[in-house]
Scaffold this active site. Structure first.
Site, PDB file in Angstrom:
ATOM      1  CG  ASN A   1      -0.154  -2.888   0.957  1.00  0.00           C
ATOM      2  OD1 ASN A   1       0.960  -2.829   1.473  1.00  0.00           O
ATOM      3  ND2 ASN A   1      -1.092  -1.984   1.172  1.00  0.00           N
TER       4      ASN A   1
ATOM      5  CE  LYS B   1      -3.063  -3.261   4.120  1.00  0.00           C
ATOM      6  NZ  LYS B   1      -4.385  -3.006   4.619  1.00  0.00           N
TER       7      LYS B   1
ATOM      8  CG  HIS C   1      -3.228   1.751   0.930  1.00  0.00           C
ATOM      9  ND1 HIS C   1      -3.816   1.804   2.171  1.00  0.00           N
ATOM     10  CD2 HIS C   1      -3.484   0.514   0.436  1.00  0.00           C
ATOM     11  CE1 HIS C   1      -4.390   0.636   2.415  1.00  0.00           C
ATOM     12  NE2 HIS C   1      -4.207  -0.150   1.378  1.00  0.00           N
TER      13      HIS C   1
ATOM     14  CD  GLU D   1      -4.025   0.414   5.711  1.00  0.00           C
ATOM     15  OE1 GLU D   1      -2.847   0.080   5.534  1.00  0.00           O
ATOM     16  OE2 GLU D   1      -4.961  -0.406   5.767  1.00  0.00           O
TER      17      GLU D   1
ATOM     18  CD  GLU E   1      -6.918  -1.050  -1.842  1.00  0.00           C
ATOM     19  OE1 GLU E   1      -6.655  -2.249  -1.891  1.00  0.00           O
ATOM     20  OE2 GLU E   1      -6.361  -0.263  -1.065  1.00  0.00           O
TER      21      GLU E   1
ATOM     22  N   GLY F   1      -9.457  -4.618   5.194  1.00  0.00           N
ATOM     23  CA  GLY F   1      -9.087  -5.251   6.458  1.00  0.00           C
ATOM     24  C   GLY F   1     -10.271  -5.510   7.384  1.00  0.00           C
TER      25      GLY F   1
ATOM     26  CB  SER G   1     -12.266  -8.047   2.757  1.00  0.00           C
ATOM     27  OG  SER G   1     -12.066  -7.188   3.868  1.00  0.00           O
TER      28      SER G   1
HETATM   29  C1  PEP Z   1      -5.316  -3.165   1.206  1.00  0.00           C
HETATM   30  O1  PEP Z   1      -4.837  -2.719   2.218  1.00  0.00           O
HETATM   31  O2  PEP Z   1      -4.979  -2.706   0.120  1.00  0.00           O
HETATM   32  C2  PEP Z   1      -6.303  -4.218   1.339  1.00  0.00           C
HETATM   33  C3  PEP Z   1      -7.082  -4.423   0.333  1.00  0.00           C
HETATM   34  O3  PEP Z   1      -6.336  -4.896   2.520  1.00  0.00           O
HETATM   35  P1  PEP Z   1      -7.214  -6.213   2.839  1.00  0.00           P
HETATM   36  O4  PEP Z   1      -7.046  -7.140   1.682  1.00  0.00           O
HETATM   37  O5  PEP Z   1      -6.628  -6.760   4.112  1.00  0.00           O
HETATM   38  O6  PEP Z   1      -8.623  -5.760   2.997  1.00  0.00           O
END
Ligand code: PEP
Length: 266
Positions: free
Chosen positions: A10, A12, A96, A98, A182, A188, A228
């Site tokens: 992703n 973003k 997601h 976000e 998630e 992040g 992460s």
């Molecule tokens: C995500 O935004 O789906 C995600 C898992 O981000 P990150 O890998 O940066 O934690």
């Protein structure tokens, strides 16, 4: 039948079109010949068709980061599922954290204004149905906030999200979904969820799918972990029985890191 691992990046709100093409080209070379892992990249809407061109003929699939549930019309700023398909997408991420406004460090003071996109479980469900209707595959994301985990409510939150997010799909549609677990506090932040615990929650998700769609579909549906994921923790997470892949944010922006994760899935 064993589930084929699926690693999706992703991007973003990162990468210009030019930068995205360069990343896609680098990735293409590095993953050539890998056919035991499904791979997708999800760039911004404006870069979709150019990245789609760049990866044409490769083993990398194209995904989008969100969609809307209407087919067309006076819906300023929205993108219909059919438009994503038209741009070359096969996948779309829905729900997601976000877009749900469930950010990692929710400040109680700000909570009321955080839901920028008005996403709710019911809109996740409507978007998924609209995506299936045009033939897209969906990555449906769920996850608990740190405050919910600390209050011992993780399972309750996840089960409630899943029951609404996944309601009313046909069996054929349910087979086309991938779930991304998630934990919001792990996205992040560099704080990865313990692999045993991530696997346990993915098991809870599989149980909900079983209750809703039966054992065969629950066994076939892939469940990714996201939060992460990096090359050095990927193999442990992806080695767990209920974790069938990863939704990757930060580490998807560097070809060598993303490939490191893909290799961790093999
Ligand atoms: C995500 O935004 O789906 C995600 C898992 O981000 P990150 O890998 O940066 O934690």
């Amino acid at each position: 039948m064993p589930r084929k691992p699926f690693i999706a990046g992703n991007w973003k709100m990162n990468k210009t079109i030019c930068e995205g093409i360069a990343l896609a080209n680098e990735l293409k070379g590095l993953v050539e010949g890998i056919n035991d892992v499904d791979i997708a990249v999800c760039p911004t809407f404006v870069a979709l068709s150019k990245i789609g061109d760049a990866i044409k003929g490769s083993n990398i699939m194209l995904g989008a980061q969100d969609t809307f549930w209407k087919e067309s019309g006076a819906w300023t700023r929205q993108i219909a599922p059919g438009m994503l398909l038209d741009a070359g997408a096969k996948w779309v991420i829905i729900g997601h954290s976000e877009t749900r406004g469930r950010f990692g460090t929710v400040d109680a003071e700000l909570e009321g204004v955080l839901n920028y996109f008005g996403e709710k479980d019911i809109t996740v469900n409507m978007k998924a149905k609209a995506a299936f209707a045009v033939g897209l595959n969906t990555i449906i994301a769920c996850g608990e906030l740190l405050s919910e985990r600390e209050a011992g409510k993780t399972d309750e939150v996840i089960v409630a999200q899943m029951k609404t997010d996944l309601a009313g799909f046909s069996n054929e549609q349910a087979m086309k979904m991938v779930i991304a677990y998630e934990p919001v506090w792990a996205i992040g932040t560099g704080k990865v969820c313990d692999a045993e615990e991530a696997d346990r929650v993915c098991g809870v998700i599989r149980k909900v799918i079983k209750e809703m769609y039966g054992a065969e579909i629950a066994e076939a549906v892939r469940i990714q972990y996201g939060g992460s994921v990096k090359p050095d923790n990927a193999a442990e997470l992806l080695g767990k029985p209920n974790i069938d892949g990863a939704l990757v944010g930060g580490a998807a922006l560097k070809a060598s890191d993303f490939v490191g994760i893909i290799k961790g899935a093999r």
